[in-house]
Scaffold this motif. Structure first.
Motif, PDB file in Angstrom:
ATOM      1  N   UNK A  38      39.553  42.103  52.916  1.00 29.08           N
ATOM      2  CA  UNK A  38      38.840  43.488  52.743  1.00 29.08           C
ATOM      3  C   UNK A  38      37.328  43.488  52.698  1.00 29.08           C
ATOM      4  N   UNK A  39      36.571  44.330  53.007  1.00 29.69           N
ATOM      5  CA  UNK A  39      35.061  44.323  53.208  1.00 29.69           C
ATOM      6  C   UNK A  39      34.595  45.477  52.279  1.00 29.69           C
ATOM      7  N   UNK A  46      35.882  48.472  43.313  1.00 29.69           N
ATOM      8  CA  UNK A  46      36.502  48.453  44.476  1.00 29.69           C
ATOM      9  C   UNK A  46      36.596  46.947  44.758  1.00 29.69           C
ATOM     10  N   UNK A  47      35.747  46.000  44.596  1.00 33.63           N
ATOM     11  CA  UNK A  47      36.001  44.742  45.021  1.00 33.63           C
ATOM     12  C   UNK A  47      36.976  43.991  44.344  1.00 33.63           C
ATOM     13  N   UNK A  48      37.026  44.178  42.965  1.00 32.32           N
ATOM     14  CA  UNK A  48      37.984  43.548  41.969  1.00 32.32           C
ATOM     15  C   UNK A  48      39.174  44.329  42.178  1.00 32.32           C
ATOM     16  N   UNK A  95      42.591  43.648  58.427  1.00 30.30           N
ATOM     17  CA  UNK A  95      41.318  43.737  57.598  1.00 30.30           C
ATOM     18  C   UNK A  95      40.995  45.221  57.169  1.00 30.30           C
ATOM     19  N   UNK A  96      40.555  45.410  56.235  1.00 29.05           N
ATOM     20  CA  UNK A  96      40.254  47.047  55.722  1.00 29.05           C
ATOM     21  C   UNK A  96      38.936  46.989  55.451  1.00 29.05           C
ATOM     22  N   UNK A  97      38.009  47.768  56.035  1.00 23.85           N
ATOM     23  CA  UNK A  97      36.623  47.833  55.559  1.00 23.85           C
ATOM     24  C   UNK A  97      36.459  49.100  54.838  1.00 23.85           C
ATOM     25  N   UNK A  98      35.715  48.971  53.922  1.00 22.29           N
ATOM     26  CA  UNK A  98      35.561  50.028  52.756  1.00 22.29           C
ATOM     27  C   UNK A  98      34.148  50.427  52.514  1.00 22.29           C
ATOM     28  N   UNK A  99      33.834  51.691  53.162  1.00 28.90           N
ATOM     29  CA  UNK A  99      32.716  52.164  52.531  1.00 28.90           C
ATOM     30  C   UNK A  99      32.658  52.767  51.298  1.00 28.90           C
ATOM     31  N   UNK A 150      41.588  38.843  50.478  1.00 22.70           N
ATOM     32  CA  UNK A 150      40.511  38.314  50.202  1.00 22.70           C
ATOM     33  C   UNK A 150      39.272  39.126  50.533  1.00 22.70           C
ATOM     34  N   UNK A 151      38.480  39.216  49.539  1.00 28.05           N
ATOM     35  CA  UNK A 151      37.279  40.137  49.386  1.00 28.05           C
ATOM     36  C   UNK A 151      35.855  39.529  49.868  1.00 28.05           C
TER      37      UNK A 151
END
Length: 259
Positions: free
Chosen positions: A31-32, A116-118, A152-156, A126-127
């Motif tokens: 995840x990003x 979001x990250x945690x 993979x998930x990209x999170x704005x 894996x962040x």
């Protein structure tokens, strides 16, 4: 949160969704997090300078306690730093981080980006952290892993309206799209429609010029933080790939679980 059918984008290996709630809806192997103005830009700049970053979800006394616990410097708010006698005091401004010296560990309070990250890490992903500065590097790091079958998930991250609802921020859409465009350029397929929209948005943007016109940048510039917008608008100038390991972000090359 259990996503309703379709909202998890599980039919696609490459996904994109907004904010903490969207992040919880789309599980993935990687995840990003993207918060261009300014959490992940500040994070990227700090790691460029060799600083280990401890994100924290609160901007109160708990952040100071967290800094003491980890032997780290606490980054204060931009306006708080302006009001202090010591002009060298580190703030959440990426420009102030770029000018800092002698800092090895930094606590970076960010209720939105840190949450979001945690949350993603607790769900088993894996962040990584991405901004416009390092989107290409993050895409390169991810490409082989996604090609081998990982999702993979990209999170704005977006911003918040005064009523605390999510305000989609176009700069975060561009930052997410920059990562996604990089994956596509490395031959990755399987993007969800949501991810494809972000990719196209980045390719259509005229950066860095367009960044100075978005609401968040206009607000920062009006407050005297034009330098932060300039730092955030530099595209693909960094090879740093921020990887969340436990409580902190470090460069992925230092602690890479995939190696």
């Amino acid at each position: 949160m259990d996503a309703r059918p379709g909202h998890d984008q599980a039919r696609h290996r490459v996904r994109c969704e907004w904010g903490p709630t969207g992040a919880a809806a789309i599980g993935s192997d990687y995840a990003v997090v993207v918060d261009v103005l300014s959490f992940t830009t500040t994070l990227t700049v700090a790691l460029e300078a060799g600083i280990e970053v401890f994100p924290f979800s609160w901007k109160d006394a708990r952040a100071a306690e967290h800094a003491v616990r980890h032997g780290a410097t606490l980054a204060v708010g931009r306006f708080e730093a302006l009001g202090r006698a010591d002009a060298r005091h580190i703030s959440l401004s990426p420009a102030s981080i770029a000018a800092a010296e002698g800092i090895e560990r930094l606590v970076l309070p960010s209720p939105n980006g840190s949450t979001i990250a945690f949350g993603l890490a607790e769900a088993g992903a894996t962040v990584l952290g991405a901004s416009l500065r390092n989107a290409g590097a993050v895409a390169r790091w991810l490409a082989a892993r996604v090609a081998a079958g990982a999702s993979v998930a990209v999170v704005p991250a977006g911003e918040r309206w005064p009523d605390d609802t999510l305000r989609p921020a176009v700069e975060d859409l561009w930052g997410a799209g920059a990562v996604l465009a990089g994956l596509v350029d490395h031959g990755i397929e399987g993007l969800s429609p949501e991810a494809r929209v972000a990719e196209h948005a980045f390719r259509a943007a005229r950066l860095p010029d367009d960044l100075s016109e978005v609401a968040s940048a206009v607000e920062l510039a009006a407050a005297g933080f034009q330098d932060d917008v300039a730092v955030a608008g530099a595209v693909d100038v960094s090879d740093v790939v921020p990887l969340l390991t436990g409580a902190s972000f470090v460069p992925a090359t230092r602690r890479d679980p995939a190696e």
